[in-house]
Motif scaffolding. Sequence first.
Motif, mmCIF file in Angstrom:
data_model
loop_
_atom_site.group_PDB
_atom_site.id
_atom_site.type_symbol
_atom_site.label_atom_id
_atom_site.label_comp_id
_atom_site.label_asym_id
_atom_site.label_seq_id
_atom_site.Cartn_x
_atom_site.Cartn_y
_atom_site.Cartn_z
ATOM 1 N N LEU A 1 -0.811 1.254 10.476
ATOM 2 C CA LEU A 1 0.222 0.925 11.468
ATOM 3 C C LEU A 1 -0.014 -0.450 12.082
ATOM 4 N N ALA A 2 -1.253 -0.816 12.277
ATOM 5 C CA ALA A 2 -1.566 -2.142 12.823
ATOM 6 C C ALA A 2 -1.118 -3.239 11.861
ATOM 7 N N VAL A 3 -1.348 -3.018 10.571
ATOM 8 C CA VAL A 3 -0.903 -3.997 9.569
ATOM 9 C C VAL A 3 0.616 -4.131 9.612
ATOM 10 N N LEU A 4 1.307 -2.995 9.651
ATOM 11 C CA LEU A 4 2.780 -3.013 9.692
ATOM 12 C C LEU A 4 3.292 -3.645 10.985
ATOM 13 N N ARG A 5 2.622 -3.385 12.083
ATOM 14 C CA ARG A 5 3.021 -3.954 13.378
ATOM 15 C C ARG A 5 2.790 -5.465 13.408
ATOM 16 N N ASN A 6 1.683 -5.908 12.833
ATOM 17 C CA ASN A 6 1.338 -7.332 12.866
ATOM 18 C C ASN A 6 2.336 -8.215 12.127
ATOM 19 N N ASN B 1 0.845 -1.189 0.000
ATOM 20 C CA ASN B 1 0.000 0.000 0.000
ATOM 21 C C ASN B 1 0.887 1.248 0.000
ATOM 22 N N PRO B 2 0.665 2.190 -0.926
ATOM 23 C CA PRO B 2 1.509 3.388 -0.986
ATOM 24 C C PRO B 2 1.533 4.186 0.319
ATOM 25 N N ASN B 3 0.402 4.259 1.029
ATOM 26 C CA ASN B 3 0.398 4.993 2.294
ATOM 27 C C ASN B 3 1.306 4.322 3.323
ATOM 28 N N ARG B 4 1.328 3.006 3.332
ATOM 29 C CA ARG B 4 2.212 2.296 4.261
ATOM 30 C C ARG B 4 3.671 2.519 3.893
ATOM 31 N N LEU B 5 3.945 2.624 2.607
ATOM 32 C CA LEU B 5 5.320 2.907 2.190
ATOM 33 C C LEU B 5 5.743 4.302 2.649
ATOM 34 N N VAL B 6 4.836 5.258 2.582
ATOM 35 C CA VAL B 6 5.131 6.608 3.075
ATOM 36 C C VAL B 6 5.426 6.547 4.572
ATOM 37 N N ILE B 7 4.645 5.774 5.304
ATOM 38 C CA ILE B 7 4.850 5.644 6.753
ATOM 39 C C ILE B 7 6.213 5.032 7.044
ATOM 40 N N VAL B 8 6.551 3.951 6.355
ATOM 41 C CA VAL B 8 7.853 3.303 6.584
ATOM 42 C C VAL B 8 8.982 4.259 6.229
ATOM 43 N N ASP B 9 8.833 4.972 5.127
ATOM 44 C CA ASP B 9 9.860 5.935 4.726
ATOM 45 C C ASP B 9 10.025 7.027 5.776
ATOM 46 N N SER C 1 13.629 7.991 9.367
ATOM 47 C CA SER C 1 14.376 9.085 9.997
ATOM 48 C C SER C 1 14.161 9.163 11.501
ATOM 49 N N GLY C 2 13.387 8.228 12.050
ATOM 50 C CA GLY C 2 13.184 8.205 13.494
ATOM 51 C C GLY C 2 11.725 7.999 13.856
ATOM 52 N N GLU C 3 11.499 7.839 15.145
ATOM 53 C CA GLU C 3 10.142 7.542 15.608
ATOM 54 C C GLU C 3 9.201 8.718 15.378
ATOM 55 N N SER D 1 11.051 -1.604 13.378
ATOM 56 C CA SER D 1 11.670 -2.704 14.131
ATOM 57 C C SER D 1 12.642 -3.470 13.246
ATOM 58 N N ARG D 2 12.566 -3.254 11.951
ATOM 59 C CA ARG D 2 13.457 -3.909 10.998
ATOM 60 C C ARG D 2 14.024 -2.870 10.028
#
Length: 106
Positions: A63-68, A28-36, A40-42, A86-87
């Motif tokens: 975030l729940a999908v990424l955390r799971n 999902n593009p929005n999840r990629l934006v979040i990971v990107d 640079s930090g929390e 976390s990775r």
Amino acid sequence: MQAAPTPPKPKTPADFRVAAAVFKAMSNPNRLVIVDALASGERCVADLTALVGVDMSTVSNHLAVLRNVGIVKDERRGTQIFYSLSRPCLLNMFCCLDEFHAEDAR
């Protein structure tokens, strides 16, 4: 005389279940934006909401999908939850994707 090394066992689809779950979470593009952004930090959910440009509940779901699947971790501080990668090795994939994009632009 030394025995020849044993060839690696061929991988099966079951060997790639975790990888498939990670790729699905990253599809999902929005999840990629979040990971990107987390590279640079929390960040807290409010920061990520402003960055992604969707409502807070949608960002929380992403975030729940990424955390799971273990891509992000969270830490509660008072009323806020802060997320971080976390990775961080996942960012290597972003470098590879940048190369794909650069080649497509040619």
